[in-house]
Design a protein around this motif. Structure first.
Motif, PDB file in Angstrom:
ATOM      1  N   ALA A 126      22.055  20.999 121.189  1.00 46.23           N
ATOM      2  CA  ALA A 126      21.411  19.945 120.403  1.00 46.23           C
ATOM      3  C   ALA A 126      21.994  19.902 118.992  1.00 46.23           C
ATOM      4  O   ALA A 126      22.140  18.819 118.409  1.00 46.23           O
ATOM      5  CB  ALA A 126      19.905  20.190 120.349  1.00 46.23           C
ATOM      6  N   LYS A 127      22.351  21.058 118.460  1.00 43.76           N
ATOM      7  CA  LYS A 127      22.921  21.107 117.120  1.00 43.76           C
ATOM      8  C   LYS A 127      24.269  20.384 117.092  1.00 43.76           C
ATOM      9  O   LYS A 127      24.554  19.616 116.169  1.00 43.76           O
ATOM     10  CB  LYS A 127      23.094  22.563 116.680  1.00 43.76           C
ATOM     11  N   VAL A 128      25.083  20.609 118.106  1.00 34.91           N
ATOM     12  CA  VAL A 128      26.393  19.960 118.188  1.00 34.91           C
ATOM     13  C   VAL A 128      26.218  18.450 118.337  1.00 34.91           C
ATOM     14  O   VAL A 128      26.923  17.664 117.691  1.00 34.91           O
ATOM     15  CB  VAL A 128      27.215  20.546 119.357  1.00 34.91           C
ATOM     16  N   GLU A 129      25.282  18.049 119.178  1.00 40.74           N
ATOM     17  CA  GLU A 129      25.018  16.616 119.358  1.00 40.74           C
ATOM     18  C   GLU A 129      24.566  15.985 118.044  1.00 40.74           C
ATOM     19  O   GLU A 129      24.990  14.888 117.696  1.00 40.74           O
ATOM     20  CB  GLU A 129      23.943  16.393 120.432  1.00 40.74           C
ATOM     21  N   ALA A 130      23.710  16.692 117.307  1.00 34.54           N
ATOM     22  CA  ALA A 130      23.214  16.162 116.035  1.00 34.54           C
ATOM     23  C   ALA A 130      24.352  16.019 115.022  1.00 34.54           C
ATOM     24  O   ALA A 130      24.424  15.019 114.298  1.00 34.54           O
ATOM     25  CB  ALA A 130      22.123  17.067 115.476  1.00 34.54           C
ATOM     26  N   ALA A 140      47.163  24.849 120.043  1.00 33.33           N
ATOM     27  CA  ALA A 140      47.713  24.970 121.391  1.00 33.33           C
ATOM     28  C   ALA A 140      46.597  24.936 122.436  1.00 33.33           C
ATOM     29  O   ALA A 140      46.749  24.313 123.498  1.00 33.33           O
ATOM     30  CB  ALA A 140      48.518  26.262 121.519  1.00 33.33           C
ATOM     31  N   ALA A 141      45.471  25.572 122.148  1.00 33.87           N
ATOM     32  CA  ALA A 141      44.340  25.577 123.082  1.00 33.87           C
ATOM     33  C   ALA A 141      43.755  24.174 123.225  1.00 33.87           C
ATOM     34  O   ALA A 141      43.369  23.765 124.324  1.00 33.87           O
ATOM     35  CB  ALA A 141      43.275  26.555 122.614  1.00 33.87           C
ATOM     36  N   ILE A 142      43.709  23.430 122.126  1.00 30.60           N
ATOM     37  CA  ILE A 142      43.197  22.052 122.181  1.00 30.60           C
ATOM     38  C   ILE A 142      44.129  21.203 123.026  1.00 30.60           C
ATOM     39  O   ILE A 142      43.679  20.425 123.886  1.00 30.60           O
ATOM     40  CB  ILE A 142      43.057  21.470 120.752  1.00 30.60           C
ATOM     41  N   ASN A 155      33.358  17.462 123.546  1.00 34.16           N
ATOM     42  CA  ASN A 155      34.027  18.233 124.606  1.00 34.16           C
ATOM     43  C   ASN A 155      34.961  19.287 124.046  1.00 34.16           C
ATOM     44  O   ASN A 155      35.348  20.212 124.751  1.00 34.16           O
ATOM     45  CB  ASN A 155      34.806  17.304 125.528  1.00 34.16           C
ATOM     46  N   VAL A 156      35.346  19.160 122.783  1.00 39.35           N
ATOM     47  CA  VAL A 156      36.229  20.149 122.172  1.00 39.35           C
ATOM     48  C   VAL A 156      35.530  21.506 122.081  1.00 39.35           C
ATOM     49  O   VAL A 156      36.183  22.530 121.925  1.00 39.35           O
ATOM     50  CB  VAL A 156      36.732  19.654 120.795  1.00 39.35           C
ATOM     51  N   MET A 157      34.226  21.527 122.223  1.00 42.60           N
ATOM     52  CA  MET A 157      33.467  22.781 122.195  1.00 42.60           C
ATOM     53  C   MET A 157      33.833  23.685 123.367  1.00 42.60           C
ATOM     54  O   MET A 157      33.581  24.884 123.331  1.00 42.60           O
ATOM     55  CB  MET A 157      31.964  22.498 122.228  1.00 42.60           C
ATOM     56  N   LYS A 158      34.438  23.132 124.418  1.00 46.05           N
ATOM     57  CA  LYS A 158      34.822  23.929 125.584  1.00 46.05           C
ATOM     58  C   LYS A 158      36.081  24.736 125.323  1.00 46.05           C
ATOM     59  O   LYS A 158      36.413  25.622 126.097  1.00 46.05           O
ATOM     60  CB  LYS A 158      35.040  23.010 126.785  1.00 46.05           C
ATOM     61  N   THR A 187      33.048  25.707 113.596  1.00 44.02           N
ATOM     62  CA  THR A 187      34.352  25.030 113.557  1.00 44.02           C
ATOM     63  C   THR A 187      34.185  23.549 113.871  1.00 44.02           C
ATOM     64  O   THR A 187      34.824  22.702 113.237  1.00 44.02           O
ATOM     65  CB  THR A 187      35.324  25.688 114.547  1.00 44.02           C
ATOM     66  N   PHE A 188      33.306  23.242 114.821  1.00 41.18           N
ATOM     67  CA  PHE A 188      33.066  21.837 115.159  1.00 41.18           C
ATOM     68  C   PHE A 188      32.472  21.101 113.961  1.00 41.18           C
ATOM     69  O   PHE A 188      32.858  19.973 113.666  1.00 41.18           O
ATOM     70  CB  PHE A 188      32.140  21.717 116.380  1.00 41.18           C
ATOM     71  N   ALA A 189      31.549  21.749 113.262  1.00 37.60           N
ATOM     72  CA  ALA A 189      30.942  21.138 112.081  1.00 37.60           C
ATOM     73  C   ALA A 189      32.004  20.874 111.011  1.00 37.60           C
ATOM     74  O   ALA A 189      31.970  19.844 110.330  1.00 37.60           O
ATOM     75  CB  ALA A 189      29.838  22.032 111.525  1.00 37.60           C
ATOM     76  N   GLU A 190      32.973  21.783 110.874  1.00 38.05           N
ATOM     77  CA  GLU A 190      34.064  21.578 109.915  1.00 38.05           C
ATOM     78  C   GLU A 190      34.949  20.411 110.345  1.00 38.05           C
ATOM     79  O   GLU A 190      35.434  19.649 109.512  1.00 38.05           O
ATOM     80  CB  GLU A 190      34.888  22.857 109.773  1.00 38.05           C
ATOM     81  N   MET A 191      35.169  20.266 111.648  1.00 40.82           N
ATOM     82  CA  MET A 191      35.957  19.134 112.154  1.00 40.82           C
ATOM     83  C   MET A 191      35.276  17.813 111.813  1.00 40.82           C
ATOM     84  O   MET A 191      35.916  16.858 111.378  1.00 40.82           O
ATOM     85  CB  MET A 191      36.123  19.220 113.676  1.00 40.82           C
ATOM     86  N   VAL A 192      33.961  17.773 112.021  1.00 39.23           N
ATOM     87  CA  VAL A 192      33.197  16.557 111.741  1.00 39.23           C
ATOM     88  C   VAL A 192      33.227  16.267 110.241  1.00 39.23           C
ATOM     89  O   VAL A 192      33.417  15.118 109.826  1.00 39.23           O
ATOM     90  CB  VAL A 192      31.753  16.690 112.278  1.00 39.23           C
ATOM     91  N   ALA A 193      33.069  17.293 109.423  1.00 34.38           N
ATOM     92  CA  ALA A 193      33.117  17.097 107.972  1.00 34.38           C
ATOM     93  C   ALA A 193      34.488  16.580 107.554  1.00 34.38           C
ATOM     94  O   ALA A 193      34.597  15.719 106.672  1.00 34.38           O
ATOM     95  CB  ALA A 193      32.800  18.408 107.258  1.00 34.38           C
ATOM     96  N   HIS A 194      35.529  17.067 108.189  1.00 30.56           N
ATOM     97  CA  HIS A 194      36.897  16.620 107.906  1.00 30.56           C
ATOM     98  C   HIS A 194      37.045  15.139 108.260  1.00 30.56           C
ATOM     99  O   HIS A 194      37.648  14.369 107.513  1.00 30.56           O
ATOM    100  CB  HIS A 194      37.888  17.476 108.703  1.00 30.56           C
TER     101      HIS A 194
END
Length: 154
Positions: free
Chosen positions: A44-48, A85-87, A98-101, A109-116
């Motif tokens: 839910a946090k990632v979705e938010a 490379a993993a991405i 889906n990048v969370m997989k 890290t996902f939150a930093e991507m969104v902030a970026h």
């Protein structure tokens, strides 16, 4: 006569056993297989966090994740060569969540991507080459040796 019937029953019994051993074994009823690895739903946090993106930001981030080269992926905070490379290996992504997989990418890290993405995908500042201090040490001025002055005794 009893002996004959007895022998005949033993013979029939042994034939049935040998036939059972040579008969192809019947497969047990097929058990329903577990579904292929179920798609893990993001937390839910990632979705938010993902919902804070505008549609254009979401599209740009998804394009970057799906089509960006190593250099472009490494502009994302906390993404270096290994994560880039993993991405690339995990592509294609249907949604940014889906990048969370990808191994090594968690909620932070996902939150930093969104902030970026929300910041407009700024390019990292190139650190200017700082002038390194010269390796030669400045010599301290040599102290002049002073000799005690002699008093004139005249």
């Amino acid at each position: 006569m009893k002996t004959f019937i007895y022998l005949l029953s033993i013979l029939a019994f042994s034939l049935s056993l040998s036939a059972a051993e040579t008969a192809p074994k019947k497969k047990s009823p097929a058990k329903p297989k577990a579904p292929a690895v179920e798609e893990a739903k993001p937390s839910a946090k990632v979705e938010a966090v993902a919902k804070t993106l505008t549609p254009s930001q979401r599209t740009k981030l998804l394009d970057l994740l799906n089509e960006g080269d190593d250099k472009a992926l490494m502009t994302i905070p906390n993404v270096g060569e290994t994560r880039a490379a993993a991405i690339k290996k995990a592509r294609p992504f249907a949604d940014v969540t889906n990048v969370m997989k990808v191994e090594g990418i968690g909620e932070a890290t996902f939150a930093e991507m969104v902030a970026h993405a929300k910041a407009g995908f700024p390019q990292p500042e190139k650190t200017e080459a700082k002038e390194e201090p010269t390796t030669e040490k400045k010599k301290a001025p040599a102290k002049a040796k002073t000799t005690p002055k002699k008093k004139d005794t005249k």
